[in-house]
Design an enzyme around this catalytic site. Structure first.
Site, PDB file in Angstrom:
ATOM      1  N   ASP A  48       0.842  -1.201   0.000  1.00 44.07           N
ATOM      2  CA  ASP A  48       0.000   0.000   0.000  1.00 44.07           C
ATOM      3  C   ASP A  48       0.878   1.252   0.000  1.00 44.07           C
ATOM      4  O   ASP A  48       0.380   2.380  -0.073  1.00 44.07           O
ATOM      5  CB  ASP A  48      -1.027   0.000   1.137  1.00 44.07           C
ATOM      6  CG  ASP A  48      -0.396  -0.044   2.515  1.00 44.07           C
ATOM      7  OD1 ASP A  48       0.851  -0.168   2.616  1.00 44.07           O
ATOM      8  OD2 ASP A  48      -1.154   0.039   3.500  1.00 44.07           O
ATOM      9  N   SER A  49       2.205   1.054   0.018  1.00 43.42           N
ATOM     10  CA  SER A  49       3.128   2.169  -0.220  1.00 43.42           C
ATOM     11  C   SER A  49       2.852   2.816  -1.571  1.00 43.42           C
ATOM     12  O   SER A  49       3.323   3.921  -1.838  1.00 43.42           O
ATOM     13  CB  SER A  49       4.588   1.691  -0.164  1.00 43.42           C
ATOM     14  OG  SER A  49       4.784   0.559  -0.996  1.00 43.42           O
ATOM     15  N   ASP A  87      -0.983  -6.147  -0.134  1.00 49.75           N
ATOM     16  CA  ASP A  87      -1.296  -5.501   1.147  1.00 49.75           C
ATOM     17  C   ASP A  87      -2.805  -5.321   1.279  1.00 49.75           C
ATOM     18  O   ASP A  87      -3.474  -4.923   0.319  1.00 49.75           O
ATOM     19  CB  ASP A  87      -0.676  -4.099   1.176  1.00 49.75           C
ATOM     20  CG  ASP A  87       0.511  -4.009   2.102  1.00 49.75           C
ATOM     21  OD1 ASP A  87       0.656  -4.858   3.004  1.00 49.75           O
ATOM     22  OD2 ASP A  87       1.311  -3.080   1.913  1.00 49.75           O
ATOM     23  N   LYS A 117      -1.087  -9.370   3.007  1.00 52.48           N
ATOM     24  CA  LYS A 117      -0.293  -8.918   4.167  1.00 52.48           C
ATOM     25  C   LYS A 117      -1.157  -7.997   5.017  1.00 52.48           C
ATOM     26  O   LYS A 117      -1.857  -7.138   4.465  1.00 52.48           O
ATOM     27  CB  LYS A 117       0.969  -8.178   3.711  1.00 52.48           C
ATOM     28  CG  LYS A 117       1.760  -7.591   4.886  1.00 52.48           C
ATOM     29  CD  LYS A 117       3.182  -7.216   4.525  1.00 52.48           C
ATOM     30  CE  LYS A 117       3.337  -5.884   3.841  1.00 52.48           C
ATOM     31  NZ  LYS A 117       2.833  -4.733   4.596  1.00 52.48           N
ATOM     32  N   GLU A 119      -1.121  -5.583   8.734  1.00 53.40           N
ATOM     33  CA  GLU A 119      -0.271  -4.959   9.753  1.00 53.40           C
ATOM     34  C   GLU A 119      -0.833  -5.231  11.146  1.00 53.40           C
ATOM     35  O   GLU A 119      -2.046  -5.099  11.353  1.00 53.40           O
ATOM     36  CB  GLU A 119      -0.213  -3.435   9.530  1.00 53.40           C
ATOM     37  CG  GLU A 119       0.486  -3.047   8.247  1.00 53.40           C
ATOM     38  CD  GLU A 119       0.648  -1.532   8.072  1.00 53.40           C
ATOM     39  OE1 GLU A 119       0.358  -0.777   9.035  1.00 53.40           O
ATOM     40  OE2 GLU A 119       1.058  -1.112   6.982  1.00 53.40           O
ATOM     41  N   GLU A 186       9.601  -4.267  10.369  1.00 53.78           N
ATOM     42  CA  GLU A 186       9.969  -2.956   9.809  1.00 53.78           C
ATOM     43  C   GLU A 186      10.549  -2.052  10.887  1.00 53.78           C
ATOM     44  O   GLU A 186       9.918  -1.820  11.943  1.00 53.78           O
ATOM     45  CB  GLU A 186       8.732  -2.295   9.156  1.00 53.78           C
ATOM     46  CG  GLU A 186       9.066  -0.936   8.558  1.00 53.78           C
ATOM     47  CD  GLU A 186       8.047  -0.425   7.547  1.00 53.78           C
ATOM     48  OE1 GLU A 186       7.078  -1.139   7.234  1.00 53.78           O
ATOM     49  OE2 GLU A 186       8.236   0.719   7.079  1.00 53.78           O
TER      50      GLU A 186
HETATM   51  O1  KIV Z   1       3.578  -1.083   1.644  1.00 52.72           O
HETATM   52  C1  KIV Z   1       4.735  -1.513   1.575  1.00 52.72           C
HETATM   53  O2  KIV Z   1       5.481  -1.268   0.615  1.00 52.72           O
HETATM   54  C2  KIV Z   1       5.219  -2.332   2.687  1.00 52.72           C
HETATM   55  C3  KIV Z   1       6.679  -2.646   2.723  1.00 52.72           C
HETATM   56  C4  KIV Z   1       7.447  -1.444   3.079  1.00 52.72           C
HETATM   57  C5  KIV Z   1       6.982  -3.772   3.630  1.00 52.72           C
HETATM   58  O3  KIV Z   1       4.476  -2.690   3.530  1.00 52.72           O
END
Ligand code: KIV
Length: 261
Positions: A48-49, A87, A117, A119, A186
């Site tokens: 989600d970056s 994510d 993924k 969090e 992280e």
């Molecule tokens: O969103 C993302 O790119 C991430 C990585 C930094 C692990 O969660």
């Protein structure tokens, strides 16, 4: 792993047992996914970056399920071998189990991801149990949690005090017990990441967590040198931002001069 067989979730777990490092890069589109896939990267993370690196947001909170599905589908199309992990964006899994299950399922069904993924530690173990019990593989994420940026007051290093360290170790073990197949760590101290890596059987994937994790992940735009502000731990493996500026300048010069190809 360097053969051409598609990477599956059990392969990632087996890599730790063999002492083989897991390579992970973020990807958001088919072209870049294809390049990383051909380079033999094991996991492509549709992070989600993308809210920050593609959409120019200050944090990841505005990313929607639709964004994630669309980019995951693009990455999936560009990928032959790597495991594609998507994510779950902010608020797609925190409100209720049914909503979380439906959204995780959409990332597999519509996006073509092989895993999601999420969090969080203690508050997420029940959800991880639910998802994995119905066949949705989960990568955990501990330490700096970008979706909690307001709660922790910025993108800050985590796990420096004794209580926080012990909590993170317990949460990693709980995530493994709940069925997570790997855990991103992280921005935590190197020795804490090393300790967690020793205590769990599933691979730990570090970002700003030192060299002792079972694998490493970086945001692709950062490590390619395309973003201006990068966290201090990022090693830049290319200067694509500079190369792109030079290419654009050369193009503009040609156009102004009405030059032929
Ligand atoms: O969103 C993302 O790119 C991430 C990585 C930094 C692990 O969660």
């Amino acid at each position: 792993m360097t053969d051409n067989k598609p990477v599956r979730v059990p392969d990632i777990i087996a890599m730790k047992a063999r002492g083989e490092s897991v390579t992970v890069l973020t990807a958001y589109d088919a072209t870049m996914a294809g390049i990383f896939d051909q380079a033999g990267i094991d996991i492509l993370l549709v992070g989600d970056s993308l809210g920050m690196v593609l959409h120019g947001e200050e944090n990841t909170l505005d990313v929607s399920m639709e964004d994630m599905i669309r980019h995951t589908r693009a990455v999936r199309r560009g990928t032959r071998r790597a495991l594609v992990v998507a994510d779950m964006p902010f608020l797609s899994y925190q409100a209720s189990f049914p909503e979380a299950i439906r959204n995780a399922g959409r990332l597999l069904q519509k996006g073509g991801a092989a895993a999601v993924k999420i969090e969080g530690g203690a508050t997420m173990t029940l959800l991880v149990e639910r998802l994995t019990s119905i066949g949705i593989p989960v990568m955990g994420h501990l330490g700096l949690l970008p979706q909690s940026v307001h709660q922790v007051g910025g993108f800050r290093r985590q796990g420096s005090e004794k209580n926080a360290r012990n909590k993170l170790i317990a949460e990693a073990i709980a995530l493994e017990e709940a069925g997570a197949f790997s855990i991103v760590l992280e921005c935590i101290p190197d020795d804490l990441a090393e300790e967690i890596t020793r205590q769990v059987r599933v691979p730990t994937i570090g970002i700003g967590a030192g060299p002792h994790c079972d694998g490493q992940v970086l945001v692709s735009y950062d490590m390619l040198g395309m973003t201006e502000k990068t966290p201090p731990f990022v090693k830049k493996y290319a200067q694509l931002g500079k190369a792109m500026t030079e290419a654009a300048l050369a193009f503009a010069k040609d156009v102004k001069a009405r030059a032929k190809k």
